[in-house]
Design an enzyme around this catalytic site. Structure first.
Site, PDB file in Angstrom:
ATOM      1  N   ASP A  87      29.033 -24.934   0.812  1.00  0.00           N
ATOM      2  CA  ASP A  87      27.634 -25.348   0.843  1.00  0.00           C
ATOM      3  C   ASP A  87      27.376 -26.163  -0.419  1.00  0.00           C
ATOM      4  OD1 ASP A  87      24.943 -25.734   0.925  1.00  0.00           O
ATOM      5  OD2 ASP A  87      24.386 -23.602   0.996  1.00  0.00           O
TER       6      ASP A  87
ATOM      7  N   LYS B 149      19.382 -32.086  -0.620  1.00  0.00           N
ATOM      8  CA  LYS B 149      18.854 -32.501  -1.930  1.00  0.00           C
ATOM      9  C   LYS B 149      19.148 -33.975  -2.255  1.00  0.00           C
ATOM     10  CE  LYS B 149      18.123 -27.921  -3.628  1.00  0.00           C
ATOM     11  NZ  LYS B 149      18.880 -26.768  -3.183  1.00  0.00           N
TER      12      LYS B 149
ATOM     13  N   TYR C  76      23.002 -18.964  -2.841  1.00  0.00           N
ATOM     14  CA  TYR C  76      21.842 -19.197  -1.975  1.00  0.00           C
ATOM     15  C   TYR C  76      22.204 -20.259  -0.949  1.00  0.00           C
ATOM     16  CZ  TYR C  76      17.127 -20.580  -0.491  1.00  0.00           C
ATOM     17  OH  TYR C  76      16.004 -20.856   0.252  1.00  0.00           O
TER      18      TYR C  76
END
Ligand SMILES: *Cc1c(COP(=O)(O)O)cnc(C)c1O
Length: 434
Positions: free
Chosen positions: A243, A271, A148
């Site tokens: 990523d 995050k 994702y």
């Protein structure tokens, strides 16, 4: 034994929220659809605990989906944020806090020379993809099924049917012309990787991967596939894009790149980097970053980029993460917790294992061990749903989807992890007995 908790306040709030927001939420997984329930509205968090609007208390393993590696309301973050707030919330001009967070990151990071702060992981990926294309002058990007990368158009692509590597969009509203520029490959499949690059290699701007795929189960790749990916990218002049929005500052300060000892060309963070406030970032070596505006032709900007309050939270959090032994301690507590549960499940002969790396864990309800690809995940989530309900009724909060991972924070001490493990073991007895 399981007892139902009172949820009337959460339920009322959810009914109201449904009149305001699609599905009653501002991000879809929060709607509890995949566990057939209604979301709990959370009122407060402190340390490893959260409380919902009905006063129920939980040990929290969702950690806002990863950012809260120091738990809720950490005093160092609180102090730094309040200090920043007293000076105002945003200026649209540079602040010293941006330098401070950049210095904290770059001075320890052997992979990137420069960084650009944005406001979310999605924005970081979207901007870095543009940079990869701008730098290489190529259009195609390779992504891997089961990774994702946020909700930018180019990444809302899933594998098509058959052997073709051209994907299909996984969301309405993504033009086919965009999807045609994204090639989708299975994880951990060297033959598919080589064949794709043989066909398209010199049109590929970058291959983007979650080096630790943790958004669709926890599909640990190990170092070998990542090393192959590195060398194939180099062979064709494509950039390797890690990523690390979830793995950065999670498995080590410098993420999976340091964990596996592999040098990517572009890295995205998010995050944890924002200490619970909205921050994303992308970085690369000097030569690549010099393409970003205003130095170069790749445009990217943000009204709230490098927001001082968010920078302050990131600085406070990463300062703690940078302390000697922080990640060893995280991993040690997580291992003990995971082994406690796995040993029990094995004794009982349950088809279940906790998969783990660093301070991440995932519930794998399948006999198959060491799975590395999305198509190997058991799609029957009925056992997860039952376990999720049991855990909620017994004071343990995990993300409401069997595809999501859980997170251990520095405030999950061995005692509380032992307590949580006992609840999970009871939950397994309850779920597996049927
Ligand atoms: C969470 C995540 C994103 C998206 O970040 P947002 O802040 O939710 O936009 C992108 N990539 C990875 C690997 C992630 O874990």
């Amino acid at each position: 034994m399981s007892h139902s908790i009172s949820r009337s306040n959460s339920e009322k709030l959810f009914q109201k929220a449904k009149t305001y927001f699609p599905g009653g939420v501002n991000s879809p997984v929060r709607a509890f659809k995949s566990v057939d329930g209604n979301p709990l509205f959370i009122k407060r968090g402190d340390g490893y605990k959260i409380w919902d609007e009905d006063g129920n208390e939980f040990i929290d393993f969702c950690a806002s989906w990863g950012p809260l590696i120091l738990g809720h309301n950490h005093p160092a973050i609180y102090r730094k944020v309040v200090e920043a707030l007293q000076n105002g919330t945003s200026f649209g001009a540079p602040t010293a806090l941006e330098n401070e967070l950049a210095e904290l990151i770059l001075s320890r990071n052997p992979f990137i020379d420069k960084i650009r702060f944005v406001s979310s992981g999605t924005e970081a990926v979207m901007s870095a993809l543009r940079l990869a294309r701008g730098y290489t002058g190529r259009n195609k990007v390779v992504k891997f099924e089961g990774c994702y990368h946020g909700h930018t158009d180019a990444m809302l692509v899933k594998a098509g049917s058959g052997l073709v590597t051209f994907g299909e969009s996984s969301s309405a509203g993504v033009p086919a012309a965009f999807v045609n520029e994204t090639l989708v490959l299975p994880l951990n499949d060297e033959a598919a990787l080589r064949s794709c690059f043989q066909q398209h290699g010199f049109d590929i701007a970058c291959a983007i991967i979650e080096p630790i795929p943790a958004n669709n189960g926890l599909l640990l790749q190990g170092g070998e596939f990542l090393k192959t990916l590195r060398s194939v990218c180099s062979e064709y002049g494509a950039l390797l894009f890690f990523d690390e929005v979830i793995s950065g500052f999670r498995v080590s300060f410098n993420g999976a790149a340091a964990y596996y000892g592999i040098t990517p060309d572009i890295i995205t963070y998010g995050k944890i980097i924002g200490g619970g406030l909205p921050v994303g970032a992308y970085g690369a070596r000097e030569e690549i970053m010099s393409c970003v505006s205003p130095d170069g032709p790749v445009y990217q900007a943000g009204t709230l980029s490098g927001n001082p309050v968010a920078m302050a939270a990131g600085i406070a959090q990463l300062t703690v993460c940078a302390e000697e032994g922080f990640y060893q301690d995280q991993e040690k507590r997580t291992k003990a917790f995971v082994e406690n549960v796995n040993t029990y499940a094995k004794e009982k002969g349950y088809d279940f294992e906790f998969v783990t790396i660093g301070s991440i864990f995932w519930f794998n309800f399948d006999g198959k061990k060491n799975i590395t690809r999305a198509d190997q995940i058991n799609p029957d989530m009925s056992k997860f749903k039952q376990l999720h309900a049991f855990l909620l009724n017994n004071g343990v909060y995990i993300g409401p989807s069997g595809y999501e991972v859980g997170f251990i924070s520095s405030v999950h001490n061995p005692e509380i992890l032992k307590k949580a493990a006992e609840v999970i073991k009871q939950g397994l007895d309850h779920v597996m007995a049927e």
